[in-house]
Design a protein around this motif. Sequence first.
Motif, mmCIF file in Angstrom:
data_model
loop_
_atom_site.group_PDB
_atom_site.id
_atom_site.type_symbol
_atom_site.label_atom_id
_atom_site.label_comp_id
_atom_site.label_asym_id
_atom_site.label_seq_id
_atom_site.Cartn_x
_atom_site.Cartn_y
_atom_site.Cartn_z
ATOM 1 N N PRO A 1 0.830 -1.205 0.000
ATOM 2 C CA PRO A 1 0.000 0.000 0.000
ATOM 3 C C PRO A 1 0.865 1.257 0.000
ATOM 4 O O PRO A 1 1.962 1.276 0.544
ATOM 5 C CB PRO A 1 -0.807 -0.123 1.300
ATOM 6 N N LEU A 2 0.340 2.279 -0.641
ATOM 7 C CA LEU A 2 1.048 3.552 -0.689
ATOM 8 C C LEU A 2 0.927 4.262 0.652
ATOM 9 O O LEU A 2 -0.089 4.121 1.344
ATOM 10 C CB LEU A 2 0.456 4.440 -1.789
ATOM 11 N N PRO A 3 1.907 5.041 1.003
ATOM 12 C CA PRO A 3 1.772 5.824 2.233
ATOM 13 C C PRO A 3 0.604 6.801 2.101
ATOM 14 O O PRO A 3 0.270 7.232 1.001
ATOM 15 C CB PRO A 3 3.102 6.572 2.338
ATOM 16 N N PRO A 4 -0.026 7.167 3.213
ATOM 17 C CA PRO A 4 -1.196 8.059 3.138
ATOM 18 C C PRO A 4 -0.903 9.377 2.458
ATOM 19 O O PRO A 4 -1.790 9.968 1.840
ATOM 20 C CB PRO A 4 -1.593 8.266 4.604
ATOM 21 N N MET A 5 0.323 9.838 2.524
ATOM 22 C CA MET A 5 0.621 11.133 1.907
ATOM 23 C C MET A 5 0.608 11.031 0.387
ATOM 24 O O MET A 5 0.264 11.982 -0.300
ATOM 25 C CB MET A 5 1.993 11.627 2.378
ATOM 26 N N LEU A 6 0.983 9.869 -0.154
ATOM 27 C CA LEU A 6 1.062 9.708 -1.601
ATOM 28 C C LEU A 6 -0.233 9.191 -2.218
ATOM 29 O O LEU A 6 -0.419 9.282 -3.425
ATOM 30 C CB LEU A 6 2.206 8.760 -1.960
ATOM 31 N N PRO B 1 -6.696 11.075 -2.986
ATOM 32 C CA PRO B 1 -7.993 11.030 -2.300
ATOM 33 C C PRO B 1 -9.046 10.444 -3.230
ATOM 34 O O PRO B 1 -8.947 10.572 -4.450
ATOM 35 C CB PRO B 1 -8.286 12.502 -1.983
ATOM 36 N N PRO B 2 -10.035 9.767 -2.673
ATOM 37 C CA PRO B 2 -11.072 9.192 -3.543
ATOM 38 C C PRO B 2 -11.838 10.302 -4.264
ATOM 39 O O PRO B 2 -12.043 11.389 -3.734
ATOM 40 C CB PRO B 2 -11.974 8.425 -2.572
ATOM 41 N N ALA B 3 -12.203 9.997 -5.489
ATOM 42 C CA ALA B 3 -12.947 10.984 -6.281
ATOM 43 C C ALA B 3 -14.317 11.201 -5.669
ATOM 44 O O ALA B 3 -14.960 10.253 -5.206
ATOM 45 C CB ALA B 3 -13.091 10.487 -7.717
ATOM 46 N N PRO B 4 -14.778 12.449 -5.656
ATOM 47 C CA PRO B 4 -16.120 12.694 -5.105
ATOM 48 C C PRO B 4 -17.167 12.051 -5.999
ATOM 49 O O PRO B 4 -16.974 11.926 -7.211
ATOM 50 C CB PRO B 4 -16.239 14.224 -5.114
ATOM 51 N N PRO B 5 -18.262 11.598 -5.409
ATOM 52 C CA PRO B 5 -19.305 10.970 -6.234
ATOM 53 C C PRO B 5 -19.907 11.991 -7.194
ATOM 54 O O PRO B 5 -20.040 13.169 -6.877
ATOM 55 C CB PRO B 5 -20.337 10.482 -5.211
ATOM 56 N N ILE B 6 -20.248 11.492 -8.370
ATOM 57 C CA ILE B 6 -20.847 12.368 -9.383
ATOM 58 C C ILE B 6 -22.307 12.588 -9.004
ATOM 59 O O ILE B 6 -23.067 11.629 -8.864
ATOM 60 C CB ILE B 6 -20.734 11.728 -10.770
ATOM 61 N N PRO B 7 -22.699 13.851 -8.829
ATOM 62 C CA PRO B 7 -24.093 14.091 -8.446
ATOM 63 C C PRO B 7 -25.025 13.781 -9.611
ATOM 64 O O PRO B 7 -24.698 13.998 -10.773
ATOM 65 C CB PRO B 7 -24.126 15.579 -8.088
#
Length: 144
Positions: free
Chosen positions: A52-57, A60-66
């Motif tokens: 797994p990648l470190p949290p800094m790298l 972020p998950p993409a926001p859901p498409i409204p």
Amino acid sequence: MNTGTDGAAPQPLLFDSLPETEPRRRPARRARATTLAEPIAVDAVREPAPPPLPPMLAAPPAPPIPRPPPAVLDPAALTNPELRALVQGLTDQRLAWLVVEAAREVKRRLVPDDPDDSGEAAEPNPVLLRAARQTAGELSGEDA
């Protein structure tokens, strides 16, 4: 020395003196197996998961498409068969309420509350006036 060229019998071959045997026959195959095959363990090839990648790298998950908002029902855009189907689906109480509200709206549009600044009454809309007369005639049972 006898080489066989001077008329003497030819020299016997090496395998001529072996006894003859019948060809070996395979045992007859049975129509169905009498025993079940034993289960065999199969090794699965699995690749190791990437670390797994470190949290800094990590991205972020993409926001859901409204979802787009639902289209607003525009009764004026409905065709006549669609309007008839809509009205036929109404209960008698809702249809009565709709007729009363439609009559009030037609009356409000035909006879405006405030006349023009010149003091004269505004002319009623001929399309609404014809529709009001037709509706009144159909409700009263008279032919217009």
